[in-house]
Design a protein around this motif. Structure first.
Motif, short mmCIF file in Angstrom:
data_model
loop_
_atom_site.label_atom_id
_atom_site.label_comp_id
_atom_site.label_asym_id
_atom_site.label_seq_id
_atom_site.Cartn_x
_atom_site.Cartn_y
_atom_site.Cartn_z
N ILE A 45 0.84 -1.20 0.00
CA ILE A 45 0.00 0.00 0.00
C ILE A 45 0.87 1.25 0.00
O ILE A 45 0.62 2.21 -0.75
CB ILE A 45 -0.94 0.00 1.22
N LYS A 46 1.93 1.23 0.80
CA LYS A 46 2.80 2.39 0.94
C LYS A 46 3.43 2.80 -0.39
O LYS A 46 3.64 3.99 -0.65
CB LYS A 46 3.89 2.08 1.98
N GLU A 47 3.71 1.83 -1.25
CA GLU A 47 4.42 2.12 -2.50
C GLU A 47 3.60 2.97 -3.47
O GLU A 47 4.16 3.69 -4.29
CB GLU A 47 4.82 0.80 -3.18
N VAL A 48 2.27 2.92 -3.37
CA VAL A 48 1.43 3.72 -4.27
C VAL A 48 0.45 4.62 -3.52
O VAL A 48 -0.42 5.24 -4.12
CB VAL A 48 0.65 2.81 -5.25
N ASP A 49 0.58 4.68 -2.20
CA ASP A 49 -0.36 5.45 -1.37
C ASP A 49 0.02 6.93 -1.39
O ASP A 49 0.66 7.44 -0.47
CB ASP A 49 -0.34 4.90 0.06
N GLU A 50 -0.41 7.64 -2.43
CA GLU A 50 -0.01 9.03 -2.61
C GLU A 50 -0.60 9.96 -1.54
O GLU A 50 0.02 10.95 -1.17
CB GLU A 50 -0.41 9.51 -4.00
N ASP A 51 -1.81 9.69 -1.07
CA ASP A 51 -2.43 10.57 -0.07
C ASP A 51 -2.19 10.10 1.36
O ASP A 51 -2.71 10.68 2.31
CB ASP A 51 -3.93 10.71 -0.33
N LEU A 52 -1.42 9.02 1.52
CA LEU A 52 -1.00 8.53 2.84
C LEU A 52 -2.17 8.24 3.77
O LEU A 52 -2.10 8.50 4.98
CB LEU A 52 -0.06 9.55 3.50
N ASP A 53 -3.26 7.68 3.23
CA ASP A 53 -4.40 7.34 4.08
C ASP A 53 -4.41 5.87 4.47
O ASP A 53 -5.34 5.40 5.12
CB ASP A 53 -5.71 7.72 3.39
N GLY A 54 -3.39 5.12 4.06
CA GLY A 54 -3.28 3.73 4.47
C GLY A 54 -4.18 2.77 3.73
O GLY A 54 -4.36 1.63 4.17
N LYS A 55 -4.73 3.18 2.60
CA LYS A 55 -5.57 2.30 1.79
C LYS A 55 -5.46 2.72 0.32
O LYS A 55 -4.88 3.75 0.01
CB LYS A 55 -7.03 2.36 2.26
N ARG A 72 -7.62 5.12 -8.23
CA ARG A 72 -6.50 5.73 -8.95
C ARG A 72 -5.17 5.11 -8.51
O ARG A 72 -4.31 4.81 -9.34
CB ARG A 72 -6.47 7.25 -8.69
N GLU A 73 -5.00 4.91 -7.22
CA GLU A 73 -3.77 4.30 -6.72
C GLU A 73 -3.67 2.84 -7.15
O GLU A 73 -2.57 2.32 -7.38
CB GLU A 73 -3.73 4.42 -5.19
N PHE A 74 -4.81 2.18 -7.29
CA PHE A 74 -4.82 0.80 -7.80
C PHE A 74 -4.32 0.77 -9.24
O PHE A 74 -3.55 -0.11 -9.63
CB PHE A 74 -6.25 0.25 -7.70
N LEU A 75 -4.73 1.76 -10.05
CA LEU A 75 -4.27 1.84 -11.43
C LEU A 75 -2.77 2.13 -11.50
O LEU A 75 -2.09 1.69 -12.43
CB LEU A 75 -5.04 2.92 -12.18
N LEU A 76 -2.26 2.85 -10.50
CA LEU A 76 -0.83 3.14 -10.48
C LEU A 76 0.00 1.86 -10.40
O LEU A 76 1.13 1.82 -10.89
CB LEU A 76 -0.49 4.04 -9.29
N ILE A 77 -0.55 0.83 -9.77
CA ILE A 77 0.15 -0.45 -9.69
C ILE A 77 0.44 -0.97 -11.09
O ILE A 77 1.56 -1.39 -11.41
CB ILE A 77 -0.69 -1.48 -8.90
#
Length: 232
Positions: A129-139, A143-148
């Motif tokens: 999660i940390k590797e793509v968690d741009e807003d640092l909300d822990g989930k 959009r962050e899923f697409l970043l994967i």
């Protein structure tokens, strides 16, 4: 009654602060003060906080907070992927978003990796999660899923990382249809120059497919009616 009294006090104090009215001492306040303090302590505290907030805003110290109105469009932001790929990713995201809150939290990610046959440790899941968690909300948001998959297609994920395993086992091919095996995202951007025309082509194909399915349903209904009338 208490609400009206609080409102009246708030209005009077604001007028005094603005200089519209002079404070006036009342004898009754001194006589009954001891009885009023226990019942008005919380109201005065709330009133004081409001006045302090108002003063901060007037002095430019505080800031007005308004919710963000930014709208995320995956088709325009992730142009290196086709509509079909993004829809496949969205389908996978929604499948594991068991709480239907548009996020994949740590427990939902844990279940996803277990179903993919690659269970991770608690620390491993947090690092994913940390590797793509741009807003640092822990989930993970969609959009962050697409970043994967963007990072996977660009070759930016270590082969032994949990995210690389997720992208590989997801059965969503991002190396052939999307970025044509680009080794970096910058190379993928070159391929994305003609994405707008392909985007329009895919929309037309979807519309034609819907028309074809509608026509087939119409033909089946006509055949059924004809068959039904033959038995009358």
């Amino acid at each position: 009654m208490a609400t009206d009294e609080l409102s009246s006090k708030l209005t009077r104090r604001l007028q005094i602060e603005d200089g519209a009215e002079e404070p006036v001492a009342l004898d009754g306040d001194h006589q009954n003060g001891a009885h009023d303090k226990p019942t008005t302590a919380s109201a005065d505290s709330e009133l004081g906080a409001k006045l302090q907030r108002r003063g901060d805003l007037n002095d430019g110290v505080g800031e007005h907070h308004q919710p963000s109105m930014k709208v995320f469009n995956p088709y325009t932001e992730f142009k290196e992927f086709s509509r079909k790929q993004i829809k496949d990713m969205e389908k996978m995201f929604k499948e594991y978003d068991s709480e239907k809150d548009n996020y994949i939290d740590l427990m939902e990610l844990k279940l996803m990796m277990e179903k993919l046959g690659a269970p991770q440790t608690h620390l491993g899941l947090k690092n994913m999660i940390k590797e793509v968690d741009e807003d640092l909300d822990g989930k993970l948001s969609f959009r962050e899923f697409l970043l994967i998959f963007r990072k996977a297609a660009a070759g930016e994920l270590a082969e032994d990382s949990g995210l690389h395993v997720l992208a590989r086992l997801s059965e969503i091919d991002v190396s052939t249809e999307g970025v044509k095996g680009a080794k970096s995202f910058f190379e993928a951007k070159v391929h994305a120059i003609n994405e707008s025309s392909r985007f329009e082509t895919e929309i037309r194909q979807e519309q034609e497919e819907k028309k074809r399915q509608a026509e087939e349903r119409k033909q089946r209904q006509a055949a059924f009616k004809e068959l039904k009338s033959a038995f009358k």
